[in-house]
Scaffold this motif. Structure first.
Motif, mmCIF file in Angstrom:
data_model
loop_
_atom_site.group_PDB
_atom_site.id
_atom_site.type_symbol
_atom_site.label_atom_id
_atom_site.label_comp_id
_atom_site.label_asym_id
_atom_site.label_seq_id
_atom_site.Cartn_x
_atom_site.Cartn_y
_atom_site.Cartn_z
ATOM 1 N N ASN A 227 0.373 -0.852 -0.190
ATOM 2 C CA ASN A 227 -0.321 -0.117 0.299
ATOM 3 C C ASN A 227 0.803 1.292 0.095
ATOM 4 O O ASN A 227 2.372 1.164 1.015
ATOM 5 C CB ASN A 227 -1.070 0.332 1.368
ATOM 6 C CG ASN A 227 -1.417 -1.176 1.327
ATOM 7 O OD1 ASN A 227 -2.638 -1.203 0.148
ATOM 8 N ND2 ASN A 227 -2.612 -1.336 2.283
ATOM 9 N N PRO A 228 0.434 2.130 -0.411
ATOM 10 C CA PRO A 228 1.373 3.749 -0.877
ATOM 11 C C PRO A 228 1.389 4.595 0.919
ATOM 12 O O PRO A 228 0.600 3.635 1.678
ATOM 13 C CB PRO A 228 0.659 4.463 -1.616
ATOM 14 C CG PRO A 228 -0.720 3.592 -2.231
ATOM 15 C CD PRO A 228 -0.869 2.176 -2.000
ATOM 16 N N PRO A 229 2.690 5.216 1.195
ATOM 17 C CA PRO A 229 2.894 5.062 2.221
ATOM 18 C C PRO A 229 1.630 6.411 2.631
ATOM 19 O O PRO A 229 1.273 6.690 2.007
ATOM 20 C CB PRO A 229 4.023 5.948 2.598
ATOM 21 C CG PRO A 229 4.421 6.227 0.754
ATOM 22 C CD PRO A 229 3.568 5.214 0.123
ATOM 23 N N LYS A 230 1.655 7.013 4.442
ATOM 24 C CA LYS A 230 0.310 7.879 4.135
ATOM 25 C C LYS A 230 1.588 9.213 4.090
ATOM 26 O O LYS A 230 2.139 9.722 4.574
ATOM 27 C CB LYS A 230 0.144 7.651 5.354
ATOM 28 C CG LYS A 230 -0.515 9.133 6.438
ATOM 29 C CD LYS A 230 -1.195 8.502 7.973
ATOM 30 C CE LYS A 230 -2.403 9.086 8.176
ATOM 31 N NZ LYS A 230 -2.773 9.213 9.347
ATOM 32 N N ILE A 231 0.504 10.432 3.561
ATOM 33 C CA ILE A 231 1.313 11.268 3.225
ATOM 34 C C ILE A 231 1.313 11.997 4.405
ATOM 35 O O ILE A 231 0.516 12.422 5.093
ATOM 36 C CB ILE A 231 0.858 12.178 1.965
ATOM 37 C CG1 ILE A 231 1.187 10.793 0.896
ATOM 38 C CG2 ILE A 231 1.447 13.597 1.655
ATOM 39 C CD1 ILE A 231 2.685 10.544 0.623
ATOM 40 N N GLU A 232 1.924 12.290 5.363
ATOM 41 C CA GLU A 232 1.784 13.152 6.670
ATOM 42 C C GLU A 232 1.916 14.770 6.575
ATOM 43 O O GLU A 232 1.104 15.627 7.127
ATOM 44 C CB GLU A 232 2.950 12.610 7.572
ATOM 45 C CG GLU A 232 2.753 11.371 7.778
ATOM 46 C CD GLU A 232 1.533 11.396 8.791
ATOM 47 O OE1 GLU A 232 1.056 12.018 8.877
ATOM 48 O OE2 GLU A 232 1.085 10.117 8.832
ATOM 49 N N LEU A 233 2.694 15.360 5.678
ATOM 50 C CA LEU A 233 2.960 16.857 5.232
ATOM 51 C C LEU A 233 2.290 16.654 3.294
ATOM 52 O O LEU A 233 3.591 16.243 2.752
ATOM 53 C CB LEU A 233 4.134 17.305 5.565
ATOM 54 C CG LEU A 233 3.734 17.173 6.830
ATOM 55 C CD1 LEU A 233 5.354 17.993 7.505
ATOM 56 C CD2 LEU A 233 2.798 18.396 7.245
#
Length: 292
Positions: free
Chosen positions: A211-217
């Motif tokens: 799964n694609p990573p979580k974009i935090e910023l």
């Protein structure tokens, strides 16, 4: 034309001033149009005229026609002003911050009277701006974007760049080899959707069934994303041409992710040379002679 200017200003009076046509004449023509086609385009709200739902629907394509008309007038003016004129360049952050400044300087030495306007956007927007004749040249990272190229566009490869994962030098993964599964658990800092790097990151994850990573910023500029990583938070996936200057200064470190090495073609797109003013063709020649 009358409909467009009344819709734009919300007032027959203002449209009358812009067009130098009497208010009664404008009102009469709009009423006749509505009567002829059995529709209502405007309704009164206070002192202003506002579009009805169908009027709003009709306004959108009408607006595009007027934008296209303005672009045509600009092209004609630039042609008539030669050797003066305006060179419009659109590019992603890599192009406008690292590559174009040198080329623009060399161009201005040869064509001091030509105005040069450079805009920084993501790769997809750069391509779209060229396709819609809003700019003369687009330089960006290609990620299947140019498969959309119409027969009237020409694209030339300038560089073969590489994408790299970067972190702050004190990050636990700095200068290490890790797996893609370990990497995507980190908080990511990325450009907006539509940027080449964002798309390529998703492609990497899909190719490795993660799964694609979580974009935090998320930032609308690459420099802002890099600066956040430099400050010590998270991971980013960026062009090596851009990151190299930060790596050399010791502000960033790379992370080797097992089995991942993606190249990034930097391309220059324009309309076919036969359609271009001489100074636009010369700018492309300057790039090709000085791209090393």
């Amino acid at each position: 034309m009358l409909f467009y200017h009344v819709a734009l200003t919300g007032s027959v009076t203002e449209a009358s001033k812009r067009l130098n046509i009497s208010q009664p004449a404008i009102s009469a023509q709009i009423r006749n149009f509505e009567k002829q086609y059995g529709m209502i385009l405007f309704e009164k709200k206070g002192r202003n005229l506002v579009l009805t739902p169908f009027g709003q629907k009709l306004f959108k394509p009408t607006e595009k026609l007027f934008i296209l008309e303005e672009q045509i007038h600009t092209m004609i003016e630039d042609y008539q002003k030669y050797p003066k004129g305006k060179l419009r360049i659109s590019g992603n952050y890599l192009a406008t911050s690292v590559l174009i400044p040198k080329w623009a300087s060399l161009f201005k030495q040869k064509y001091p009277e030509v105005e040069v306007v450079i805009s920084t956007v993501n790769s997809q927007t750069a391509f779209d701006s060229l396709h819609h004749y809003e700019v003369d040249i687009a330089i960006f990272g290609n990620s299947n974007i140019t498969t959309q190229t119409s027969h009237s566009l020409q694209c030339l490869e300038l560089y073969s760049d590489e994408f790299v994962f970067v972190v702050a030098p004190n990050h636990k993964y700095a200068n290490r080899h890790i797996s893609i599964e370990e990497m995507i658990r980190e908080p990511f800092i990325m450009r907006e959707e539509g940027s080449t790097t964002r798309r390529r990151l998703v492609e990497v994850c899909e190719a490795h069934n993660v799964n694609p990573p979580k974009i935090e910023l998320q930032f609308n500029g690459l420099n802002e994303a890099i600066q956040a990583v430099v400050a010590g938070y998270g991971v980013s996936y960026v062009s090596l041409l851009v990151a190299s200057q930060f790596i050399q200064r010791g502000e960033l470190a790379t992370v080797e992710v097992d089995g991942i090495r993606l190249t990034n073609k930097i391309v220059l797109c324009s309309h076919e040379p036969a359609y271009l003013e001489e100074y636009i063709r010369d700018f492309i020649s300057i790039i090709l002679k000085n791209k090393a």
